[in-house]
Design an enzyme around this catalytic site. Structure first.
Site, mmCIF file in Angstrom:
data_model
loop_
_atom_site.group_PDB
_atom_site.id
_atom_site.type_symbol
_atom_site.label_atom_id
_atom_site.label_comp_id
_atom_site.label_asym_id
_atom_site.label_seq_id
_atom_site.Cartn_x
_atom_site.Cartn_y
_atom_site.Cartn_z
ATOM 1 N N SER A 272 0.821 -1.339 -0.199
ATOM 2 C CA SER A 272 0.201 -0.021 0.021
ATOM 3 C C SER A 272 0.692 1.120 -0.032
ATOM 4 O O SER A 272 1.948 1.278 0.308
ATOM 5 C CB SER A 272 -1.080 -0.125 1.550
ATOM 6 O OG SER A 272 -1.642 1.300 1.363
ATOM 7 N N TYR B 197 -1.617 0.193 10.595
ATOM 8 C CA TYR B 197 -1.716 -0.484 9.210
ATOM 9 C C TYR B 197 -0.610 0.069 8.440
ATOM 10 O O TYR B 197 0.121 -0.804 7.669
ATOM 11 C CB TYR B 197 -3.033 0.149 8.593
ATOM 12 C CG TYR B 197 -3.399 -0.305 7.164
ATOM 13 C CD1 TYR B 197 -3.672 -1.677 6.971
ATOM 14 C CD2 TYR B 197 -3.026 0.759 6.177
ATOM 15 C CE1 TYR B 197 -3.924 -1.888 5.558
ATOM 16 C CE2 TYR B 197 -3.342 -0.027 4.818
ATOM 17 C CZ TYR B 197 -3.853 -1.216 4.735
ATOM 18 O OH TYR B 197 -3.927 -1.531 3.474
HETATM 19 N N1 NAP Z 1 -8.986 -0.970 -0.351
HETATM 20 C C1 NAP Z 1 -7.901 -0.300 -0.173
HETATM 21 O O1 NAP Z 1 -7.987 1.196 -0.341
HETATM 22 C C2 NAP Z 1 -6.459 -0.921 -0.284
HETATM 23 C C3 NAP Z 1 -5.296 -0.084 -0.525
HETATM 24 C C4 NAP Z 1 -3.797 -0.427 -0.445
HETATM 25 C C5 NAP Z 1 -3.815 -1.607 -0.218
HETATM 26 N N2 NAP Z 1 -4.861 -2.710 -0.018
HETATM 27 C C6 NAP Z 1 -4.730 -3.844 0.486
HETATM 28 O O2 NAP Z 1 -5.153 -4.833 -0.853
HETATM 29 C C7 NAP Z 1 -5.403 -6.241 -0.152
HETATM 30 C C8 NAP Z 1 -6.909 -6.494 -0.589
HETATM 31 O O3 NAP Z 1 -7.620 -5.604 -0.123
HETATM 32 P P1 NAP Z 1 -9.164 -5.298 -0.616
HETATM 33 O O4 NAP Z 1 -9.315 -3.739 -0.768
HETATM 34 O O5 NAP Z 1 -9.568 -6.222 -1.597
HETATM 35 O O6 NAP Z 1 -10.159 -5.578 0.767
HETATM 36 P P2 NAP Z 1 -11.081 -6.731 0.904
HETATM 37 O O7 NAP Z 1 -12.074 -7.002 0.044
HETATM 38 O O8 NAP Z 1 -11.576 -6.535 2.308
HETATM 39 O O9 NAP Z 1 -10.089 -8.040 1.059
HETATM 40 C C9 NAP Z 1 -9.370 -8.274 2.167
HETATM 41 C C10 NAP Z 1 -9.256 -9.886 2.308
HETATM 42 O O10 NAP Z 1 -8.273 -10.431 3.236
HETATM 43 C C11 NAP Z 1 -8.994 -11.455 3.946
HETATM 44 N N3 NAP Z 1 -8.496 -11.773 5.244
HETATM 45 C C12 NAP Z 1 -8.113 -10.836 6.213
HETATM 46 N N4 NAP Z 1 -7.799 -11.346 7.035
HETATM 47 C C13 NAP Z 1 -7.400 -12.627 6.706
HETATM 48 C C14 NAP Z 1 -6.933 -13.892 7.377
HETATM 49 N N5 NAP Z 1 -6.339 -13.705 8.504
HETATM 50 N N6 NAP Z 1 -6.670 -15.048 6.642
HETATM 51 C C15 NAP Z 1 -7.222 -15.116 5.416
HETATM 52 N N7 NAP Z 1 -7.854 -14.096 4.842
HETATM 53 C C16 NAP Z 1 -7.992 -13.033 5.598
HETATM 54 C C17 NAP Z 1 -10.478 -11.016 3.939
HETATM 55 O O11 NAP Z 1 -11.193 -12.308 4.250
HETATM 56 P P3 NAP Z 1 -12.629 -12.156 5.227
HETATM 57 O O12 NAP Z 1 -13.623 -11.919 4.353
HETATM 58 O O13 NAP Z 1 -12.654 -13.712 5.807
HETATM 59 O O14 NAP Z 1 -12.476 -11.035 6.316
HETATM 60 C C18 NAP Z 1 -10.793 -10.379 2.713
HETATM 61 O O15 NAP Z 1 -11.334 -11.100 1.768
HETATM 62 C C19 NAP Z 1 -5.122 -5.998 1.156
HETATM 63 O O16 NAP Z 1 -3.849 -6.535 1.649
HETATM 64 C C20 NAP Z 1 -5.398 -4.330 1.670
HETATM 65 O O17 NAP Z 1 -4.291 -4.099 2.655
HETATM 66 C C21 NAP Z 1 -6.119 -1.987 -0.098
#
Ligand code: NAP
Length: 253
Positions: A146, A159
């Site tokens: 990120s 974070y």
């Molecule tokens: N959205 C943003 O603004 C943003 C920006 C920069 C980076 N990112 C990064 O991009 C990645 C994907 O995020 P996203 O935006 O697609 O959000 P998201 O849809 O909330 O995806 C995050 C996923 O991580 C899973 N997860 C969390 N803890 C876990 C664990 N202990 N074991 C297995 N799965 C786990 C969640 O599963 P559950 O459904 O079971 O909770 C969820 O499916 C993340 O690493 C996030 O930090 C996001």
């Protein structure tokens, strides 16, 4: 195996319910990926996604129970996927938690949960993946870092520092893998409108899961070790990184 553009036939998504991960898988399947393994907590929730991916071109869609936080079991599950499918061309590491900074900055145990999932548990899963890719002689690991990790801000220090740790780990790992046929691609999105951020006001330069997916697919086909999304964040963050601390402290977003 990968084609000339770097697209693989098989993909494992660690964090299979992630909006960014699923948007990427949809694009990969529309290209030529045929085997999709979605590893997630409560994978039964992804039955609808599996039903959607098959008519879109995937010949195999497997849902696997996987919790990153239980690192021993996490590694066993990753090994089992490689044992079952032989070569896995691409692994997307998308599992992550945002946490509530108003809590994590006060309660050590809550901070540890975010740091563990985003850095320690992710690093264990990435190492397990890389070990298997070294053995097969090829593969790409895409890791969701990120911009928050590029320069850690006071308002999201838990974070941000978790992503800074993960990002640094992946950069060093990528360098250690030169010449092995295994590649680590670090993806640094800014604010993305997904389930993770649904409760927040979008920040400047906010983007979508599909835009991140497009950048990931382009990055897989290229040679750069890092992908910024949107791309204009790269010069912005380069400038931000060098701002004097007193100036950086006063920035709001
Ligand atoms: N959205 C943003 O603004 C943003 C920006 C920069 C980076 N990112 C990064 O991009 C990645 C994907 O995020 P996203 O935006 O697609 O959000 P998201 O849809 O909330 O995806 C995050 C996923 O991580 C899973 N997860 C969390 N803890 C876990 C664990 N202990 N074991 C297995 N799965 C786990 C969640 O599963 P559950 O459904 O079971 O909770 C969820 O499916 C993340 O690493 C996030 O930090 C996001």
């Amino acid at each position: 195996m990968q084609n000339a553009l770097g697209a693989g036939q098989s993909v494992l998504v660690l964090g299979g319910g992630s909006d960014i991960g699923l948007a990427t898988v949809r694009r990969l399947v529309a290209d030529r990926t045929r085997t999709v393994v979605l590893a997630a907590r409560s994978p039964q929730r992804l039955a609808g996604v599996a039903a959607e991916l098959r008519p879109a071109g995937a010949t195999t869609v497997e849902l696997v129970d996987w919790d990153a936080d239980d690192t021993d079991t996490s590694v066993q599950v990753i090994d089992a996927v490689f044992d079952t499918y032989g070569d896995i061309d691409l692994v997307l590491v998308t599992a992550g938690v945002l946490g509530d900074e108003s809590v994590t900055q006060r309660v050590p145990a809550e901070a540890v949960k975010v740091l563990h999932t985003n850095f320690v548990a992710a690093a264990a899963a990435i190492l397990a993946t890389v070990n298997r890719m070294r053995a097969q002689g090829h593969g790409t690991v895409v890791v969701l870092s990120s911009v928050a990790g590029e320069r850690v801000r006071a308002d999201n220090l838990v974070y941000g520092s978790s992503k800074a740790g993960l990002d640094g780990f992946c950069q060093g790992l990528a360098d250690s893998l030169v010449g092995t046929g295994v590649r680590v691609l670090v993806v640094r999105p800014g604010f993305v409108t997904t389930s993770m951020t649904a409760h927040l006001q979008p920040r400047p330069m906010a983007t979508t899961a599909d835009a991140v997916a497009a950048a990931i697919v382009a990055g897989i086909g290229g040679n750069a070790p890092t992908v910024w999304v949107p791309g204009k964040l790269r010069p912005v963050m380069a400038a931000m990184r060098h701002l004097p601390r007193p100036v950086f402290r006063r920035l709001k977003a």
